[in-house]
Write an enzyme that holds these catalytic residues in place. Structure first.
Site, short mmCIF file in Angstrom:
data_model
loop_
_atom_site.label_atom_id
_atom_site.label_comp_id
_atom_site.label_asym_id
_atom_site.label_seq_id
_atom_site.Cartn_x
_atom_site.Cartn_y
_atom_site.Cartn_z
CG ASP A 390 18.51 -2.75 31.81
OD1 ASP A 390 18.67 -1.76 32.55
OD2 ASP A 390 18.07 -2.67 30.64
P1 TAP Z 1 22.07 -2.50 29.16
O1 TAP Z 1 21.20 -2.60 30.35
O2 TAP Z 1 21.47 -2.03 27.91
O3 TAP Z 1 23.27 -1.55 29.59
C1 TAP Z 1 24.38 -1.39 28.79
C2 TAP Z 1 25.30 -0.37 29.43
O4 TAP Z 1 26.50 -0.35 28.65
C3 TAP Z 1 24.75 1.03 29.40
O5 TAP Z 1 24.24 1.41 30.67
C4 TAP Z 1 25.94 1.90 28.96
O6 TAP Z 1 26.25 2.86 29.95
C5 TAP Z 1 27.09 0.91 28.84
N1 TAP Z 1 27.95 1.19 27.69
C6 TAP Z 1 27.59 1.53 26.43
N2 TAP Z 1 28.68 1.73 25.67
C7 TAP Z 1 29.75 1.51 26.46
C8 TAP Z 1 31.15 1.56 26.26
N3 TAP Z 1 31.68 1.90 25.07
N4 TAP Z 1 31.97 1.26 27.30
C9 TAP Z 1 31.45 0.92 28.51
N5 TAP Z 1 30.12 0.86 28.76
C10 TAP Z 1 29.29 1.16 27.75
O7 TAP Z 1 22.82 -3.86 28.84
P2 TAP Z 1 22.73 -5.29 29.53
O8 TAP Z 1 23.00 -5.18 31.00
O9 TAP Z 1 23.59 -6.16 28.70
O10 TAP Z 1 21.23 -5.69 29.41
C11 TAP Z 1 20.65 -6.00 28.15
C12 TAP Z 1 19.29 -5.38 28.05
O11 TAP Z 1 18.82 -5.55 26.73
C13 TAP Z 1 18.28 -6.01 28.98
O12 TAP Z 1 17.41 -5.05 29.51
C14 TAP Z 1 17.55 -6.95 28.06
O13 TAP Z 1 16.22 -7.23 28.47
C15 TAP Z 1 17.56 -6.16 26.77
N6 TAP Z 1 17.34 -7.02 25.61
C16 TAP Z 1 18.22 -7.98 25.33
C17 TAP Z 1 17.95 -8.85 24.32
C18 TAP Z 1 18.90 -9.97 24.04
S1 TAP Z 1 18.38 -11.23 23.25
N7 TAP Z 1 20.12 -9.93 24.47
C19 TAP Z 1 16.82 -8.70 23.55
C20 TAP Z 1 15.94 -7.66 23.83
C21 TAP Z 1 16.22 -6.82 24.87
P3 TAP Z 1 27.04 4.21 29.59
O14 TAP Z 1 26.28 4.87 28.49
O15 TAP Z 1 27.05 4.97 30.86
O16 TAP Z 1 28.42 3.79 29.15
#
Ligand code: TAP
Length: 463
Positions: A390
């Protein structure tokens, strides 16, 4: 010097250490020292409290400190980085619970002895401690259960929804007023019960993915409850530390909301992903995704002079931070400039990426905030995205209907070449496809983050 003055001095010292410690937490380089200073402040405050109230003997204090230290070391060394948010949620819950208990034992014995006249300056903080503490206690343990997947992480619709919460809130206000004006055990217990229910019903409808924001907010509540408890027992260090936690928790909540381009009411009462119509994964990816291999990427890295690494949640899941540091060191030896682009909400908790990379001894000067790196993205030869989705989705900029529309993202699509390491084309937390994976300048290196980067390191060593 009298014991009272020594205790006052200790409180002052503890408060100064809390503030200096918090200041240290504003930069990764000083964060560890800041944490230690705050912990020292807390130790001084706890020991001073025990001396002041003569609750325990010196030996008992030392035994308690010993048990706490052992438990702390076990928790800190065994908890997985991906489980940090639930650990923080549990800590907040205990903080709220402690405030409720202290408030109850400060007033109940007097009520039971038949006392009826209490100053409002005492009963108001009691009511505040009970309400905020009980909401924090039950809300935090629901957040814990959702994060630990002990209950469904999906938003759960509660019959009555917001009206039930409004009813519970009004009941809390009414019972608080009754407790303040005419202190009695029935009002005290009823208030505790109603506020506990309010905490449960406030958090149950919120999706697991929004829990980190909720945990930050509950953290702030636990501080406010502690501060109110400080007024109940007339303890200045509790008032100060509680206010610091309350204010910093609120600031953190606001930073997280801003970084996701969402308002707090939208997090608390809306559902992530409730945007307009967006293109399906088939439409976005069909026939356009190109994959690559570690050997190919190693060859590509032969001719680059600047590489930007973008870590995301998948890096934490794969625990690939050490492998990525090794790769960066190899590139550094070839005079390639390596930088890490850190998105404020990459991962699942505030500072997630900073903590992971610090654990792997990545030099702090290589860490760049999103706002600093974005204007330079066009001059990057290669953007290596690892487990991020994301936070690098260009739809946030281009599609006003997207659920992440307006969320600031790292503009990796502007780099000359982008390599994305993840296991599949699965979406991230927002549940939407990412056109970056199908972009002309993007290549997918499918695989587990750690395994893929270790293979890349071997390929780099051979090239
Ligand atoms: P995300 O958009 O959640 O994407 C993480 C990606 O990691 C997934 O698409 C997944 O794809 C991949 N993944 C998972 N396990 C893996 C592995 N073992 N090896 C390689 N890839 C792997 O993560 P982001 O880009 O860090 O974004 C964070 C999201 O969390 C945002 O939407 C944000 O708004 C939300 N969020 C964050 C927080 C805080 S404070 N950080 C709080 C609330 C919400 P695959 O399954 O294809 O591997």
């Amino acid at each position: 010097m009298t014991t009272e003055n020594i205790v006052r001095l200790a409180y002052l010292l503890a408060s100064v250490l809390f503030i200096v410690g918090l200041k240290g937490l504003t930069h990764p380089r000083t964060a560890v020292r800041g944490n230690r200073l705050s912990a020292l402040g807390m130790l001084i405050a706890v020991v001073a409290v025990l001396f002041q109230y003569e609750i325990l003997s010196a030996t008992e204090i030392l035994i308690g400190v010993g048990i706490g230290t052992v438990l702390g070391i076990i928790l800190a060394t065994t908890v997985a980085m991906t489980s940090m948010p639930e650990l923080v949620a549990a800590f907040n819950g205990f903080g709220g619970g402690a405030s409720v208990l202290v408030a109850i034992v400060s007033v109940l014995p007097f009520i039971e002895l038949g006392a009826t006249e209490f100053p409002l300056l005492f009963t108001i903080p009691v009511a505040a401690s009970v309400v905020i503490g009980a909401v924090t206690l039950s809300g935090s343990f629901i957040a814990f259960a959702k994060l630990k997947e002990l209950m469904s992480g999906n938003p759960i619709r509660v019959p009555g929804g917001p009206f039930l919460n409004l009813l519970l809130l009004l009941a809390s206000v009414g019972l608080s007023a009754w407790l303040c004006i005419e202190p009695n055990a029935t009002a005290l217990w009823a208030l505790t019960g109603v506020a506990t229910l309010l905490g449960i019903f406030l958090v149950v409808p919120i999706g697991g993915a929004d829990m980190p924001v909720v945990v930050a907010l509950l953290n702030s509540y636990s501080g406010l409850a502690a501060s109110a408890t400080g007024f109940v027992i007339g303890n200045s260090v509790l008032i100060i530390s509680g206010s610091l936690v309350g204010a910093s928790g609120l600031i953190l909540t606001s930073i997280m909301c801003k970084a996701m381009n969402r308002s707090l009411p939208n997090v608390l009462f809306g559902v992530m992903g409730e945007g307009g119509e967006t293109a399906s994964a088939d439409e976005v990816y069909a026939g356009k995704v190109k994959s690559t291999s570690p050997d190919e990427v190693a060859m590509m890295m032969d001719g680059v002079s600047r590489v930007v690494i973008v870590p995301g949640y998948g890096l934490a899941v794969a625990q690939a931070q050490h492998a990525i540091r090794d790769m960066a060191n190899l590139l550094g030896e070839r005079d390639v400039t390596v930088e890490y682009a850190i998105h404020p909400v990459a991962g699942r908790m505030p500072g997630h990426m900073n903590v992971l990379l610090a654990e792997a001894d990545v030099p702090y000067d290589q860490l760049k905030e999103m706002d600093e790196i974005n204007p330079t993205m066009e001059t990057a030869d290669l953007a290596l995205v690892i487990g991020a989705n994301d936070v690098v989705n260009p739809l946030a900029r281009t599609d006003p209907n997207s659920p992440i529309a307006g969320m600031p993202v790292i503009d990796v699509d502007k780099a000359r070449t982008v390599v994305v390491v993840k296991r599949s084309l699965s979406p991230g937390y927002a549940g939407i496809p990412n056109p970056l994976f199908a972009a002309d300048n993007a290549l997918m290196m499918f695989g587990d983050g750690k395994k893929a980067i270790l293979e890349l390191v071997s390929a780099l060593k051979e090239s």
